[in-house]
Design a protein around this motif. Structure first.
Motif, short mmCIF file in Angstrom:
data_model
loop_
_atom_site.label_atom_id
_atom_site.label_comp_id
_atom_site.label_asym_id
_atom_site.label_seq_id
_atom_site.Cartn_x
_atom_site.Cartn_y
_atom_site.Cartn_z
N ASN A 1 0.88 -1.21 0.12
CA ASN A 1 0.06 0.06 0.11
C ASN A 1 0.76 1.37 0.09
N SER A 2 2.14 1.32 -0.50
CA SER A 2 2.93 2.42 -0.52
C SER A 2 2.63 3.36 -1.51
N LEU A 3 2.88 4.47 -1.38
CA LEU A 3 2.59 5.56 -2.39
C LEU A 3 3.57 5.34 -3.63
N PHE A 4 4.73 4.87 -3.30
CA PHE A 4 5.44 4.55 -4.61
C PHE A 4 4.66 3.42 -5.32
N ASN A 5 4.39 2.57 -4.70
CA ASN A 5 3.76 1.29 -5.32
C ASN A 5 2.48 1.78 -6.31
N ALA A 6 1.69 2.44 -5.70
CA ALA A 6 0.34 2.96 -6.10
C ALA A 6 0.77 3.86 -7.48
N MET A 7 1.74 4.57 -7.31
CA MET A 7 2.13 5.39 -8.52
C MET A 7 2.73 4.69 -9.59
N SER A 8 3.53 3.68 -9.08
CA SER A 8 4.21 2.79 -10.14
C SER A 8 2.83 1.86 -10.78
N ARG A 9 2.07 1.59 -10.08
CA ARG A 9 0.90 0.65 -10.75
C ARG A 9 0.24 1.44 -11.68
N PHE A 10 -0.26 2.83 -11.35
CA PHE A 10 -0.90 3.85 -12.00
C PHE A 10 -0.09 4.01 -13.57
N ILE A 11 1.10 4.39 -13.43
CA ILE A 11 2.07 4.64 -14.51
C ILE A 11 2.16 3.62 -15.41
N GLY A 12 2.37 2.28 -14.80
CA GLY A 12 2.52 1.17 -15.60
C GLY A 12 1.18 0.83 -16.51
N ALA A 13 -0.04 0.96 -15.68
CA ALA A 13 -1.38 0.73 -16.41
C ALA A 13 -1.63 1.92 -17.54
N VAL A 14 -1.33 3.08 -17.21
CA VAL A 14 -1.25 4.23 -18.64
C VAL A 14 -0.20 3.63 -19.73
N ASN A 15 1.08 3.37 -19.14
CA ASN A 15 1.94 3.02 -20.15
C ASN A 15 1.35 1.93 -21.02
N ASN A 16 0.79 0.77 -20.39
CA ASN A 16 0.25 -0.40 -21.17
C ASN A 16 -0.72 0.18 -22.12
N MET A 17 -1.75 1.36 -21.47
CA MET A 17 -2.75 1.59 -22.13
C MET A 17 -2.34 2.41 -23.56
N ASP A 18 -1.15 3.19 -23.44
CA ASP A 18 -0.57 3.81 -24.43
C ASP A 18 -0.16 3.05 -25.37
N GLN A 19 0.37 1.92 -25.01
CA GLN A 19 1.26 1.12 -26.07
C GLN A 19 0.13 0.17 -26.78
N THR A 20 -1.01 0.02 -25.98
CA THR A 20 -2.20 -0.72 -26.69
C THR A 20 -2.91 0.04 -27.64
N VAL A 21 -3.31 1.18 -27.18
CA VAL A 21 -4.13 2.05 -28.02
C VAL A 21 -3.18 2.77 -29.22
N MET A 22 -3.27 1.96 -30.52
CA MET A 22 -2.59 2.53 -31.46
C MET A 22 -2.99 3.32 -32.34
N VAL A 23 -4.39 3.71 -32.30
CA VAL A 23 -5.19 4.72 -33.05
C VAL A 23 -6.14 5.19 -32.12
N PRO A 24 -5.73 6.31 -31.31
CA PRO A 24 -6.28 6.94 -30.37
C PRO A 24 -7.71 7.46 -30.96
N SER A 25 -7.65 7.99 -32.16
CA SER A 25 -8.94 8.44 -32.75
C SER A 25 -9.88 7.40 -32.95
N LEU A 26 -9.84 6.30 -32.78
CA LEU A 26 -10.92 5.19 -32.62
C LEU A 26 -11.76 5.40 -31.28
N LEU A 27 -11.17 6.06 -30.32
CA LEU A 27 -11.66 6.06 -29.10
C LEU A 27 -12.79 7.30 -28.89
#
Length: 153
Positions: free
Chosen positions: A12-38
């Motif tokens: 439950n550390s803040l570092f871990n929560a930040m890391s999870r969030f940044i990782g999820a957004v990085n994964n989202m960014d790598q997955t969404v190849m054509v953002p305009s489809l959204l």
């Protein structure tokens, strides 16, 4: 004295929560190849919207950005913007920095009178709750994008 590596390993550390969030957004960014489809694809996550309405404190302020009429593209852009603010800091030149500066002056006067440890824990809990919700939002958006383009898990 606790080392950063020790606190980072805490679930439950803040570092871990930040890391999870940044990782999820990085994964989202790598997955969404054509953002305009959204664009014009509704969020359609009534559970998250209901949580935003009933949440209190700082968590309500962050999730309120996901308006009922918002599409997946606006949520995508917002999540990336929050990640960038976390990684690079908030620039004082943008509108958000100016709004925060005025609020900070008022907060400073109040902080001198209140218990700083209490305030710290209140904001830390709020930040952790917001980061958890934003992480779920990024993961949900990634999965919805995969569904929209017909890509299986």
């Amino acid at each position: 004295m606790m080392q950063i590596s020790d606190s980072y390993n805490q679930k439950n550390s803040l570092f871990n929560a930040m890391s999870r969030f940044i990782g999820a957004v990085n994964n989202m960014d790598q997955t969404v190849m054509v953002p305009s489809l959204l664009r014009d694809v509704p969020l359609d996550d009534s559970g998250d919207l209901q949580a935003a309405r009933t949440a209190k404190g700082a968590a309500a302020n962050a999730t309120a950005y996901f308006h009922q009429d918002a599409d997946m593209y606006s949520a995508y852009a917002l999540l990336k913007s929050i990640r960038n603010d976390m990684e690079w800091g908030v620039l004082q030149g943008d509108g958000r920095g100016k709004e925060r500066a005025g609020a900070t002056e008022v907060s400073r006067a109040e902080a001198e009178e209140d218990d700083l440890e209490k305030q710290f824990h209140y904001h830390l809990n709020g930040l952790h709750a917001v980061l958890s919700k934003l992480t779920r939002k990024a993961n949900t958006l990634t999965n919805r994008y995969k569904e929209e383009i017909g890509c299986g898990n």
